[in-house]
Design a protein around this motif. Sequence first.
Motif, PDB file in Angstrom:
ATOM      1  N   ALA A 280       1.570  23.657  -4.810  1.00  0.00           N
ATOM      2  CA  ALA A 280       2.294  24.692  -5.565  1.00  0.00           C
ATOM      3  C   ALA A 280       2.328  24.373  -7.061  1.00  0.00           C
ATOM      4  O   ALA A 280       2.217  25.277  -7.902  1.00  0.00           O
ATOM      5  CB  ALA A 280       3.713  24.835  -5.020  1.00  0.00           C
ATOM      6  N   ALA A 281       2.471  23.085  -7.405  1.00  0.00           N
ATOM      7  CA  ALA A 281       2.570  22.705  -8.820  1.00  0.00           C
ATOM      8  C   ALA A 281       1.307  23.114  -9.571  1.00  0.00           C
ATOM      9  O   ALA A 281       1.366  23.658 -10.679  1.00  0.00           O
ATOM     10  CB  ALA A 281       2.808  21.201  -8.936  1.00  0.00           C
ATOM     11  N   ALA A 282       0.149  22.862  -8.952  1.00  0.00           N
ATOM     12  CA  ALA A 282      -1.113  23.228  -9.606  1.00  0.00           C
ATOM     13  C   ALA A 282      -1.305  24.743  -9.589  1.00  0.00           C
ATOM     14  O   ALA A 282      -1.738  25.344 -10.573  1.00  0.00           O
ATOM     15  CB  ALA A 282      -2.274  22.537  -8.900  1.00  0.00           C
ATOM     16  N   ARG A 283      -0.957  25.361  -8.465  1.00  0.00           N
ATOM     17  CA  ARG A 283      -1.178  26.806  -8.292  1.00  0.00           C
ATOM     18  C   ARG A 283      -0.345  27.606  -9.292  1.00  0.00           C
ATOM     19  O   ARG A 283      -0.780  28.642  -9.812  1.00  0.00           O
ATOM     20  CB  ARG A 283      -0.839  27.196  -6.849  1.00  0.00           C
ATOM     21  CG  ARG A 283      -1.418  28.525  -6.383  1.00  0.00           C
ATOM     22  CD  ARG A 283      -1.330  28.655  -4.867  1.00  0.00           C
ATOM     23  NE  ARG A 283      -2.065  27.614  -4.176  1.00  0.00           N
ATOM     24  CZ  ARG A 283      -3.385  27.656  -3.960  1.00  0.00           C
ATOM     25  NH1 ARG A 283      -4.101  28.686  -4.347  1.00  0.00           N
ATOM     26  NH2 ARG A 283      -3.988  26.654  -3.355  1.00  0.00           N
ATOM     27  N   THR A 284       0.876  27.141  -9.561  1.00  0.00           N
ATOM     28  CA  THR A 284       1.754  27.853 -10.485  1.00  0.00           C
ATOM     29  C   THR A 284       1.111  27.986 -11.864  1.00  0.00           C
ATOM     30  O   THR A 284       1.201  29.044 -12.507  1.00  0.00           O
ATOM     31  CB  THR A 284       3.108  27.103 -10.589  1.00  0.00           C
ATOM     32  OG1 THR A 284       3.692  27.091  -9.291  1.00  0.00           O
ATOM     33  CG2 THR A 284       4.050  27.777 -11.574  1.00  0.00           C
ATOM     34  N   VAL A 285       0.447  26.932 -12.314  1.00  0.00           N
ATOM     35  CA  VAL A 285      -0.194  26.967 -13.637  1.00  0.00           C
ATOM     36  C   VAL A 285      -1.241  28.077 -13.670  1.00  0.00           C
ATOM     37  O   VAL A 285      -1.324  28.860 -14.632  1.00  0.00           O
ATOM     38  CB  VAL A 285      -0.845  25.601 -13.954  1.00  0.00           C
ATOM     39  CG1 VAL A 285      -1.680  25.682 -15.233  1.00  0.00           C
ATOM     40  CG2 VAL A 285       0.219  24.510 -14.066  1.00  0.00           C
ATOM     41  N   ILE A 286      -2.028  28.167 -12.600  1.00  0.00           N
ATOM     42  CA  ILE A 286      -3.108  29.162 -12.557  1.00  0.00           C
ATOM     43  C   ILE A 286      -2.531  30.574 -12.397  1.00  0.00           C
ATOM     44  O   ILE A 286      -3.007  31.528 -13.021  1.00  0.00           O
ATOM     45  CB  ILE A 286      -4.112  28.806 -11.434  1.00  0.00           C
ATOM     46  CG1 ILE A 286      -4.878  27.537 -11.846  1.00  0.00           C
ATOM     47  CG2 ILE A 286      -5.065  29.966 -11.150  1.00  0.00           C
ATOM     48  CD1 ILE A 286      -5.865  27.014 -10.827  1.00  0.00           C
ATOM     49  N   THR A 287      -1.475  30.693 -11.597  1.00  0.00           N
ATOM     50  CA  THR A 287      -0.835  32.005 -11.412  1.00  0.00           C
ATOM     51  C   THR A 287      -0.241  32.494 -12.739  1.00  0.00           C
ATOM     52  O   THR A 287      -0.435  33.651 -13.132  1.00  0.00           O
ATOM     53  CB  THR A 287       0.252  31.912 -10.327  1.00  0.00           C
ATOM     54  OG1 THR A 287      -0.369  31.468  -9.123  1.00  0.00           O
ATOM     55  CG2 THR A 287       0.928  33.255 -10.100  1.00  0.00           C
ATOM     56  N   GLU A 288       0.446  31.593 -13.438  1.00  0.00           N
ATOM     57  CA  GLU A 288       1.045  31.987 -14.714  1.00  0.00           C
ATOM     58  C   GLU A 288      -0.014  32.314 -15.757  1.00  0.00           C
ATOM     59  O   GLU A 288       0.220  33.102 -16.676  1.00  0.00           O
ATOM     60  CB  GLU A 288       2.010  30.897 -15.215  1.00  0.00           C
ATOM     61  CG  GLU A 288       3.304  30.904 -14.401  1.00  0.00           C
ATOM     62  CD  GLU A 288       4.258  29.761 -14.752  1.00  0.00           C
ATOM     63  OE1 GLU A 288       3.883  28.911 -15.594  1.00  0.00           O
ATOM     64  OE2 GLU A 288       5.358  29.728 -14.164  1.00  0.00           O
ATOM     65  N   GLY A 289      -1.205  31.733 -15.585  1.00  0.00           N
ATOM     66  CA  GLY A 289      -2.312  32.041 -16.489  1.00  0.00           C
ATOM     67  C   GLY A 289      -3.021  33.346 -16.139  1.00  0.00           C
ATOM     68  O   GLY A 289      -3.964  33.738 -16.818  1.00  0.00           O
ATOM     69  N   ASP A 293      -4.842  34.943  -7.968  1.00  0.00           N
ATOM     70  CA  ASP A 293      -5.595  35.447  -6.812  1.00  0.00           C
ATOM     71  C   ASP A 293      -7.038  34.960  -6.812  1.00  0.00           C
ATOM     72  O   ASP A 293      -7.790  35.251  -5.882  1.00  0.00           O
ATOM     73  CB  ASP A 293      -5.546  36.985  -6.774  1.00  0.00           C
ATOM     74  CG  ASP A 293      -6.187  37.613  -8.001  1.00  0.00           C
ATOM     75  OD1 ASP A 293      -6.200  36.951  -9.076  1.00  0.00           O
ATOM     76  OD2 ASP A 293      -6.681  38.743  -7.905  1.00  0.00           O
ATOM     77  N   ARG A 294      -7.443  34.230  -7.845  1.00  0.00           N
ATOM     78  CA  ARG A 294      -8.818  33.708  -7.902  1.00  0.00           C
ATOM     79  C   ARG A 294      -8.891  32.199  -7.615  1.00  0.00           C
ATOM     80  O   ARG A 294      -9.944  31.606  -7.754  1.00  0.00           O
ATOM     81  CB  ARG A 294      -9.476  34.019  -9.255  1.00  0.00           C
ATOM     82  CG  ARG A 294      -9.580  35.492  -9.640  1.00  0.00           C
ATOM     83  CD  ARG A 294      -9.996  36.447  -8.524  1.00  0.00           C
ATOM     84  NE  ARG A 294     -11.102  35.949  -7.722  1.00  0.00           N
ATOM     85  CZ  ARG A 294     -11.356  36.294  -6.461  1.00  0.00           C
ATOM     86  NH1 ARG A 294     -10.556  37.137  -5.820  1.00  0.00           N
ATOM     87  NH2 ARG A 294     -12.366  35.797  -5.815  1.00  0.00           N
ATOM     88  N   GLY A 332      -9.451  25.322  -8.706  1.00  0.00           N
ATOM     89  CA  GLY A 332     -10.614  26.077  -9.166  1.00  0.00           C
ATOM     90  C   GLY A 332     -10.252  27.534  -9.393  1.00  0.00           C
ATOM     91  O   GLY A 332      -9.246  28.032  -8.875  1.00  0.00           O
ATOM     92  N   ILE A 333     -11.046  28.197 -10.190  1.00  0.00           N
ATOM     93  CA  ILE A 333     -10.929  29.645 -10.409  1.00  0.00           C
ATOM     94  C   ILE A 333     -12.321  30.232 -10.222  1.00  0.00           C
ATOM     95  O   ILE A 333     -13.297  29.713 -10.785  1.00  0.00           O
ATOM     96  CB  ILE A 333     -10.384  29.953 -11.827  1.00  0.00           C
ATOM     97  CG1 ILE A 333      -8.924  29.475 -11.939  1.00  0.00           C
ATOM     98  CG2 ILE A 333     -10.496  31.451 -12.147  1.00  0.00           C
ATOM     99  CD1 ILE A 333      -8.315  29.653 -13.330  1.00  0.00           C
ATOM    100  N   TYR A 334     -12.400  31.310  -9.416  1.00  0.00           N
ATOM    101  CA  TYR A 334     -13.696  31.870  -9.031  1.00  0.00           C
ATOM    102  C   TYR A 334     -13.729  33.354  -9.361  1.00  0.00           C
ATOM    103  O   TYR A 334     -12.909  34.119  -8.839  1.00  0.00           O
ATOM    104  CB  TYR A 334     -13.924  31.620  -7.533  1.00  0.00           C
ATOM    105  CG  TYR A 334     -13.752  30.146  -7.197  1.00  0.00           C
ATOM    106  CD1 TYR A 334     -14.798  29.247  -7.401  1.00  0.00           C
ATOM    107  CD2 TYR A 334     -12.517  29.640  -6.770  1.00  0.00           C
ATOM    108  CE1 TYR A 334     -14.638  27.893  -7.160  1.00  0.00           C
ATOM    109  CE2 TYR A 334     -12.337  28.288  -6.532  1.00  0.00           C
ATOM    110  CZ  TYR A 334     -13.400  27.410  -6.733  1.00  0.00           C
ATOM    111  OH  TYR A 334     -13.222  26.064  -6.510  1.00  0.00           O
ATOM    112  N   LEU A 335     -14.635  33.746 -10.236  1.00  0.00           N
ATOM    113  CA  LEU A 335     -14.727  35.133 -10.689  1.00  0.00           C
ATOM    114  C   LEU A 335     -16.028  35.733 -10.169  1.00  0.00           C
ATOM    115  O   LEU A 335     -17.114  35.454 -10.720  1.00  0.00           O
ATOM    116  CB  LEU A 335     -14.677  35.187 -12.220  1.00  0.00           C
ATOM    117  CG  LEU A 335     -13.437  34.518 -12.848  1.00  0.00           C
ATOM    118  CD1 LEU A 335     -13.512  34.591 -14.377  1.00  0.00           C
ATOM    119  CD2 LEU A 335     -12.145  35.158 -12.344  1.00  0.00           C
ATOM    120  N   PRO A 336     -15.945  36.532  -9.087  1.00  0.00           N
ATOM    121  CA  PRO A 336     -17.149  37.058  -8.440  1.00  0.00           C
ATOM    122  C   PRO A 336     -18.063  37.783  -9.421  1.00  0.00           C
ATOM    123  O   PRO A 336     -17.601  38.532 -10.278  1.00  0.00           O
ATOM    124  CB  PRO A 336     -16.590  38.032  -7.390  1.00  0.00           C
ATOM    125  CG  PRO A 336     -15.215  37.541  -7.115  1.00  0.00           C
ATOM    126  CD  PRO A 336     -14.715  36.968  -8.413  1.00  0.00           C
TER     127      PRO A 336
END
Length: 369
Positions: A280-289, A293-294, A332-336
Amino acid sequence: MPGTSGPSRHRQRRERAAAALGAQGCAALVVGPGSDLAYLTGYRIFATERLTALVLAADGTATLVLPGLEGPRAEAAAPDLTRREWAETDDPYALVAALVGGAGDIAIGDQLWSAFLLRLQDALAGRRFRPASDVTRALRMRKEPEELAALREVGASADRAFSRIRELEFSGRTEQELAADIAAALRAEGHDEVTFTIVASGPNGASPHHHTGDRRIARGDAVVLDFGGTRGWYCSDITRTVVVGEPDSELVRVHDLVRRAQEAGYGAARDGARACDVDAAARTVITEGGYGDRFIHRLGHGIGLDGHEHPYLVSSNEERLERGMAFSIEPGIYLPGRFGVRIEDIAAVGADGSAQPFNVADRGLTRVR
Ligand code: ZN
Ligand code: ZN
Ligand code: ZN
Protein backbone atom coordinates in the motif's frame (compact mmCIF):
# COMPACT_ATOMS: atom_id res chain seq x y z
CA MET A 1 22.77 -21.63 12.21
CA PRO A 2 25.92 -19.59 11.61
CA GLY A 3 29.00 -21.52 10.70
CA THR A 4 27.29 -24.81 9.88
CA SER A 5 27.43 -26.21 6.41
CA GLY A 6 26.72 -29.27 4.33
CA PRO A 7 24.95 -32.26 5.83
CA SER A 8 24.59 -30.84 9.35
CA ARG A 9 22.85 -27.72 8.04
CA HIS A 10 20.35 -29.86 6.16
CA ARG A 11 19.85 -32.12 9.16
CA GLN A 12 19.03 -29.09 11.30
CA ARG A 13 16.51 -27.92 8.74
CA ARG A 14 14.87 -31.36 8.73
CA GLU A 15 14.68 -31.26 12.53
CA ARG A 16 12.91 -27.91 12.38
CA ALA A 17 10.56 -29.18 9.66
CA ALA A 18 9.74 -32.31 11.67
CA ALA A 19 8.91 -30.18 14.71
CA ALA A 20 6.62 -28.05 12.54
CA LEU A 21 4.91 -31.19 11.21
CA GLY A 22 4.12 -32.35 14.73
CA ALA A 23 2.87 -28.90 15.74
CA GLN A 24 0.52 -28.81 12.74
CA GLY A 25 -0.90 -32.31 13.13
CA CYS A 26 0.87 -33.74 10.11
CA ALA A 27 2.14 -37.33 9.96
CA ALA A 28 4.72 -36.66 7.27
CA LEU A 29 6.09 -34.37 4.63
CA VAL A 30 6.53 -35.75 1.09
CA VAL A 31 8.46 -33.57 -1.36
CA GLY A 32 9.76 -34.33 -4.86
CA PRO A 33 12.50 -32.74 -6.97
CA GLY A 34 12.70 -28.99 -6.47
CA SER A 35 13.72 -26.37 -3.98
CA ASP A 36 12.06 -27.91 -0.88
CA LEU A 37 14.08 -31.09 -1.51
CA ALA A 38 17.27 -29.08 -2.06
CA TYR A 39 16.59 -27.02 1.07
CA LEU A 40 16.06 -30.07 3.27
CA THR A 41 18.72 -32.40 1.85
CA GLY A 42 21.13 -30.61 -0.51
CA TYR A 43 20.06 -33.08 -3.22
CA ARG A 44 19.16 -31.57 -6.59
CA ILE A 45 17.59 -33.61 -9.34
CA PHE A 46 15.41 -32.80 -12.32
CA ALA A 47 11.87 -34.19 -12.27
CA THR A 48 11.24 -37.16 -14.57
CA GLU A 49 8.59 -39.86 -14.88
CA ARG A 50 10.39 -41.84 -12.15
CA LEU A 51 9.38 -40.89 -8.62
CA THR A 52 11.97 -39.31 -6.35
CA ALA A 53 10.61 -38.21 -2.97
CA LEU A 54 11.87 -37.28 0.46
CA VAL A 55 9.59 -38.68 3.16
CA LEU A 56 10.09 -36.84 6.43
CA ALA A 57 8.00 -38.28 9.26
CA ALA A 58 6.92 -36.15 12.22
CA ASP A 59 9.29 -38.16 14.45
CA GLY A 60 12.18 -36.84 12.38
CA THR A 61 12.88 -40.00 10.36
CA ALA A 62 13.94 -38.95 6.88
CA THR A 63 14.09 -41.30 3.90
CA LEU A 64 14.85 -40.55 0.29
CA VAL A 65 12.85 -42.80 -2.04
CA LEU A 66 14.52 -42.84 -5.45
CA PRO A 67 15.11 -44.85 -8.60
CA GLY A 68 18.11 -47.14 -8.14
CA LEU A 69 19.97 -45.58 -11.05
CA GLU A 70 20.12 -42.24 -9.16
CA GLY A 71 21.72 -43.85 -6.10
CA PRO A 72 25.29 -42.69 -6.79
CA ARG A 73 24.18 -39.13 -7.49
CA ALA A 74 22.13 -38.97 -4.26
CA GLU A 75 24.92 -40.56 -2.22
CA ALA A 76 27.36 -37.89 -3.42
CA ALA A 77 24.99 -35.01 -2.65
CA ALA A 78 23.48 -36.22 0.63
CA PRO A 79 25.66 -38.99 2.09
CA ASP A 80 24.00 -38.78 5.52
CA LEU A 81 20.50 -39.47 4.20
CA THR A 82 18.83 -42.91 4.39
CA ARG A 83 17.95 -44.10 0.89
CA ARG A 84 15.30 -46.55 -0.32
CA GLU A 85 16.13 -47.28 -3.91
CA TRP A 86 13.49 -48.85 -6.11
CA ALA A 87 14.10 -51.05 -9.15
CA GLU A 88 12.45 -50.43 -12.52
CA THR A 89 9.55 -52.84 -11.84
CA ASP A 90 8.94 -51.94 -8.16
CA ASP A 91 6.00 -49.83 -6.91
CA PRO A 92 7.51 -46.66 -5.44
CA TYR A 93 4.12 -45.44 -4.19
CA ALA A 94 3.77 -48.41 -1.84
CA LEU A 95 7.26 -47.59 -0.55
CA VAL A 96 6.28 -44.01 0.22
CA ALA A 97 2.97 -45.09 1.79
CA ALA A 98 4.79 -47.48 4.15
CA LEU A 99 7.14 -44.69 5.28
CA VAL A 100 4.39 -42.13 5.95
CA GLY A 101 2.97 -44.12 8.90
CA GLY A 102 0.95 -42.68 11.77
CA ALA A 103 -2.25 -40.71 11.82
CA GLY A 104 -2.40 -37.11 10.63
CA ASP A 105 -2.30 -35.11 7.43
CA ILE A 106 0.29 -35.58 4.74
CA ALA A 107 2.05 -32.40 3.66
CA ILE A 108 2.72 -32.78 -0.05
CA GLY A 109 5.31 -30.84 -2.05
CA ASP A 110 3.89 -27.82 -3.91
CA GLN A 111 6.12 -28.72 -6.84
CA LEU A 112 5.34 -32.46 -6.95
CA TRP A 113 3.74 -33.35 -10.28
CA SER A 114 0.06 -34.24 -10.15
CA ALA A 115 0.93 -37.55 -11.89
CA PHE A 116 2.73 -38.56 -8.67
CA LEU A 117 0.20 -37.04 -6.28
CA LEU A 118 -2.70 -38.90 -7.91
CA ARG A 119 -0.90 -42.23 -7.47
CA LEU A 120 0.02 -41.36 -3.87
CA GLN A 121 -3.61 -40.51 -3.15
CA ASP A 122 -4.52 -44.02 -4.31
CA ALA A 123 -1.77 -45.62 -2.24
CA LEU A 124 -2.81 -43.57 0.81
CA ALA A 125 -6.58 -43.68 0.34
CA GLY A 126 -8.54 -41.88 3.05
CA ARG A 127 -5.63 -39.68 4.15
CA ARG A 128 -5.83 -35.89 4.04
CA PHE A 129 -3.25 -34.00 1.95
CA ARG A 130 -2.07 -30.44 2.52
CA PRO A 131 0.44 -28.20 0.73
CA ALA A 132 3.98 -28.67 2.05
CA SER A 133 4.38 -24.91 2.07
CA ASP A 134 2.13 -24.90 5.18
CA VAL A 135 5.18 -26.40 6.88
CA THR A 136 8.17 -25.25 4.82
CA ARG A 137 7.26 -21.62 4.13
CA ALA A 138 7.88 -20.49 7.71
CA LEU A 139 11.35 -22.05 7.56
CA ARG A 140 12.31 -20.93 4.09
CA MET A 141 11.06 -17.34 4.55
CA ARG A 142 13.43 -16.78 7.47
CA LYS A 143 16.79 -16.88 5.74
CA GLU A 144 19.89 -18.16 7.51
CA PRO A 145 22.97 -15.90 7.45
CA GLU A 146 24.56 -18.06 4.72
CA GLU A 147 21.45 -17.71 2.58
CA LEU A 148 21.44 -13.92 2.96
CA ALA A 149 25.13 -13.87 2.02
CA ALA A 150 24.34 -15.91 -1.11
CA LEU A 151 21.52 -13.53 -2.07
CA ARG A 152 23.80 -10.54 -1.52
CA GLU A 153 26.47 -12.10 -3.71
CA VAL A 154 24.16 -13.00 -6.59
CA GLY A 155 22.60 -9.52 -6.36
CA ALA A 156 26.01 -7.87 -6.63
CA SER A 157 26.71 -10.05 -9.66
CA ALA A 158 23.48 -8.83 -11.32
CA ASP A 159 24.44 -5.22 -10.51
CA ARG A 160 27.81 -5.69 -12.20
CA ALA A 161 26.03 -7.16 -15.22
CA PHE A 162 23.89 -4.01 -15.45
CA SER A 163 27.05 -1.87 -15.49
CA ARG A 164 28.08 -3.75 -18.64
CA ILE A 165 24.60 -3.65 -20.19
CA ARG A 166 24.20 0.11 -19.90
CA GLU A 167 27.28 0.52 -22.11
CA LEU A 168 25.79 -1.58 -24.94
CA GLU A 169 24.44 -0.27 -28.24
CA PHE A 170 20.60 -0.48 -28.12
CA SER A 171 19.44 1.56 -31.11
CA GLY A 172 18.75 -0.54 -34.22
CA ARG A 173 19.20 -3.90 -32.47
CA THR A 174 16.48 -6.42 -31.68
CA GLU A 175 15.23 -7.33 -28.21
CA GLN A 176 16.56 -10.86 -28.71
CA GLU A 177 20.04 -9.59 -29.53
CA LEU A 178 20.05 -7.49 -26.36
CA ALA A 179 18.77 -10.46 -24.34
CA ALA A 180 21.69 -12.59 -25.54
CA ASP A 181 24.10 -9.84 -24.44
CA ILE A 182 22.42 -9.64 -21.03
CA ALA A 183 22.77 -13.41 -20.57
CA ALA A 184 26.45 -13.19 -21.49
CA ALA A 185 26.96 -10.28 -19.04
CA LEU A 186 25.35 -12.24 -16.20
CA ARG A 187 27.63 -15.23 -16.86
CA ALA A 188 30.71 -13.02 -17.22
CA GLU A 189 29.91 -11.45 -13.83
CA GLY A 190 29.60 -14.77 -12.01
CA HIS A 191 26.15 -16.23 -12.57
CA ASP A 192 26.08 -20.04 -12.84
CA GLU A 193 22.78 -20.00 -14.69
CA VAL A 194 20.64 -17.39 -16.45
CA THR A 195 16.94 -17.97 -15.83
CA PHE A 196 15.28 -15.08 -17.68
CA THR A 197 16.13 -11.99 -19.72
CA ILE A 198 13.14 -9.73 -20.39
CA VAL A 199 13.83 -6.94 -22.88
CA ALA A 200 10.58 -5.01 -23.40
CA SER A 201 11.09 -2.03 -25.70
CA GLY A 202 8.72 0.82 -26.50
CA PRO A 203 5.07 -0.33 -26.39
CA ASN A 204 6.18 -3.85 -25.41
CA GLY A 205 7.16 -2.40 -22.03
CA ALA A 206 3.48 -2.12 -21.16
CA SER A 207 3.39 -5.93 -20.75
CA PRO A 208 5.18 -6.69 -17.44
CA HIS A 209 6.29 -10.19 -18.52
CA HIS A 210 6.74 -9.39 -22.21
CA HIS A 211 8.15 -12.30 -24.20
CA THR A 212 11.37 -10.89 -25.65
CA GLY A 213 10.98 -10.83 -29.41
CA ASP A 214 12.33 -9.52 -32.68
CA ARG A 215 11.22 -5.90 -32.34
CA ARG A 216 13.99 -3.52 -33.35
CA ILE A 217 14.76 -0.94 -30.67
CA ALA A 218 14.50 2.69 -31.81
CA ARG A 219 15.70 6.05 -30.55
CA GLY A 220 13.39 7.50 -27.90
CA ASP A 221 12.25 4.05 -26.71
CA ALA A 222 11.95 3.26 -23.05
CA VAL A 223 13.29 -0.28 -22.53
CA VAL A 224 12.40 -2.36 -19.48
CA LEU A 225 15.23 -4.79 -18.65
CA ASP A 226 14.31 -7.49 -16.11
CA PHE A 227 16.80 -10.30 -15.71
CA GLY A 228 18.18 -12.83 -13.31
CA GLY A 229 19.58 -16.26 -12.67
CA THR A 230 21.45 -18.12 -9.99
CA ARG A 231 24.83 -18.22 -8.35
CA GLY A 232 25.42 -20.86 -5.68
CA TRP A 233 21.77 -21.93 -6.17
CA TYR A 234 20.34 -18.58 -4.96
CA CYS A 235 18.38 -16.34 -7.32
CA SER A 236 18.86 -12.81 -8.57
CA ASP A 237 16.09 -10.63 -10.04
CA ILE A 238 16.62 -7.00 -11.01
CA THR A 239 14.78 -4.55 -13.24
CA ARG A 240 16.00 -1.25 -14.61
CA THR A 241 14.31 0.94 -17.21
CA VAL A 242 16.58 2.71 -19.67
CA VAL A 243 15.89 5.18 -22.47
CA VAL A 244 17.55 5.22 -25.88
CA GLY A 245 18.71 8.82 -26.30
CA GLU A 246 16.51 11.54 -24.82
CA PRO A 247 13.25 10.75 -22.98
CA ASP A 248 9.99 12.62 -23.48
CA SER A 249 8.57 14.50 -20.52
CA GLU A 250 5.93 11.94 -19.57
CA LEU A 251 8.53 9.16 -19.43
CA VAL A 252 10.62 11.31 -17.08
CA ARG A 253 7.57 12.01 -14.90
CA VAL A 254 6.44 8.35 -14.81
CA HIS A 255 9.94 7.08 -14.06
CA ASP A 256 10.30 9.54 -11.21
CA LEU A 257 6.95 8.41 -9.78
CA VAL A 258 7.98 4.74 -9.90
CA ARG A 259 11.25 5.58 -8.22
CA ARG A 260 9.49 7.43 -5.41
CA ALA A 261 7.06 4.52 -5.05
CA GLN A 262 10.00 2.16 -4.65
CA GLU A 263 11.52 4.43 -2.00
CA ALA A 264 8.18 4.41 -0.14
CA GLY A 265 8.25 0.60 -0.35
CA TYR A 266 11.73 0.57 1.15
CA GLY A 267 10.61 2.90 3.92
CA ALA A 268 7.64 0.72 4.81
CA ALA A 269 9.37 -2.68 4.59
CA ARG A 270 10.44 -2.82 8.20
CA ASP A 271 10.58 -5.60 10.77
CA GLY A 272 6.97 -6.09 11.98
CA ALA A 273 5.30 -4.37 9.02
CA ARG A 274 2.46 -6.24 7.33
CA ALA A 275 3.19 -7.25 3.73
CA CYS A 276 -0.07 -5.60 2.59
CA ASP A 277 0.96 -2.28 4.15
CA VAL A 278 4.27 -2.30 2.27
CA ASP A 279 2.37 -2.81 -0.99
CA ALA A 280 0.00 0.00 0.00
CA ALA A 281 2.84 2.43 0.83
CA ALA A 282 4.27 2.15 -2.68
CA ARG A 283 0.86 2.01 -4.38
CA THR A 284 -0.30 5.22 -2.68
CA VAL A 285 2.53 7.19 -4.30
CA ILE A 286 1.52 5.96 -7.76
CA THR A 287 -2.20 6.49 -7.11
CA GLU A 288 -1.61 10.05 -5.91
CA GLY A 289 0.48 10.62 -9.03
CA GLY A 290 -2.55 9.70 -11.14
CA TYR A 291 -1.46 6.27 -12.40
CA GLY A 292 -2.99 3.97 -9.77
CA ASP A 293 -4.90 1.89 -12.32
CA ARG A 294 -1.70 1.35 -14.34
CA PHE A 295 0.23 -0.36 -11.50
CA ILE A 296 -1.23 -3.74 -12.38
CA HIS A 297 0.68 -6.19 -10.16
CA ARG A 298 1.70 -6.78 -6.57
CA LEU A 299 4.68 -4.88 -5.20
CA GLY A 300 6.94 -7.87 -4.69
CA HIS A 301 7.70 -11.50 -3.98
CA GLY A 302 10.02 -13.42 -1.70
CA ILE A 303 13.19 -14.88 -3.22
CA GLY A 304 15.72 -17.53 -2.29
CA LEU A 305 16.19 -20.96 -3.84
CA ASP A 306 13.11 -20.11 -5.92
CA GLY A 307 12.83 -16.91 -7.93
CA HIS A 308 9.33 -16.35 -6.56
CA GLU A 309 8.51 -17.65 -3.07
CA HIS A 310 6.94 -16.46 0.20
CA PRO A 311 6.44 -13.80 1.46
CA TYR A 312 4.39 -12.02 -1.23
CA LEU A 313 4.00 -8.24 -0.89
CA VAL A 314 0.38 -8.12 -2.00
CA SER A 315 -2.71 -6.36 -0.65
CA SER A 316 -4.27 -9.65 0.54
CA ASN A 317 -1.28 -10.75 2.66
CA GLU A 318 -1.40 -9.65 6.31
CA GLU A 319 1.74 -11.62 7.21
CA ARG A 320 4.35 -9.56 9.07
CA LEU A 321 7.87 -9.09 7.79
CA GLU A 322 10.74 -10.17 10.01
CA ARG A 323 14.50 -9.76 10.09
CA GLY A 324 16.05 -12.17 7.60
CA MET A 325 13.19 -12.14 5.12
CA ALA A 326 14.21 -11.37 1.52
CA PHE A 327 11.91 -10.08 -1.22
CA SER A 328 11.68 -7.90 -4.30
CA ILE A 329 10.37 -4.31 -4.26
CA GLU A 330 9.23 -3.71 -7.83
CA PRO A 331 6.63 -1.05 -8.55
CA GLY A 332 5.75 -0.35 -12.18
CA ILE A 333 3.51 1.74 -14.41
CA TYR A 334 2.29 0.30 -17.72
CA LEU A 335 0.76 2.45 -20.45
CA PRO A 336 -0.71 0.25 -23.21
CA GLY A 337 0.45 1.10 -26.72
CA ARG A 338 3.12 3.44 -25.36
CA PHE A 339 5.67 2.28 -22.78
CA GLY A 340 6.25 0.77 -19.36
CA VAL A 341 8.51 1.56 -16.42
CA ARG A 342 9.54 -0.80 -13.62
CA ILE A 343 12.32 -0.59 -11.06
CA GLU A 344 13.12 -3.71 -9.07
CA ASP A 345 15.61 -4.54 -6.35
CA ILE A 346 15.98 -7.46 -4.01
CA ALA A 347 16.10 -6.40 -0.37
CA ALA A 348 16.11 -8.08 3.02
CA VAL A 349 15.08 -6.91 6.47
CA GLY A 350 18.42 -6.39 8.20
CA ALA A 351 19.56 -6.52 11.83
CA ASP A 352 18.49 -2.90 12.41
CA GLY A 353 14.95 -3.73 11.29
CA SER A 354 15.05 -1.78 8.02
CA ALA A 355 15.12 -3.07 4.43
CA GLN A 356 18.64 -3.33 3.05
CA PRO A 357 19.04 -3.48 -0.74
CA PHE A 358 20.98 -6.31 -2.36
CA ASN A 359 20.82 -4.35 -5.63
CA VAL A 360 22.34 -0.88 -5.63
CA ALA A 361 22.83 -0.34 -9.38
CA ASP A 362 21.82 3.18 -10.49
CA ARG A 363 18.02 3.45 -10.23
CA GLY A 364 17.80 6.57 -12.38
CA LEU A 365 16.45 6.71 -15.94
CA THR A 366 19.70 5.61 -17.57
CA ARG A 367 20.42 7.02 -21.05
CA VAL A 368 21.76 4.39 -23.43
CA ARG A 369 22.95 4.62 -27.03
ZN1 ZN B 1 7.81 -10.52 -12.64
ZN1 ZN C 1 12.15 -9.24 -12.14
ZN1 ZN D 1 10.69 -9.98 -9.42
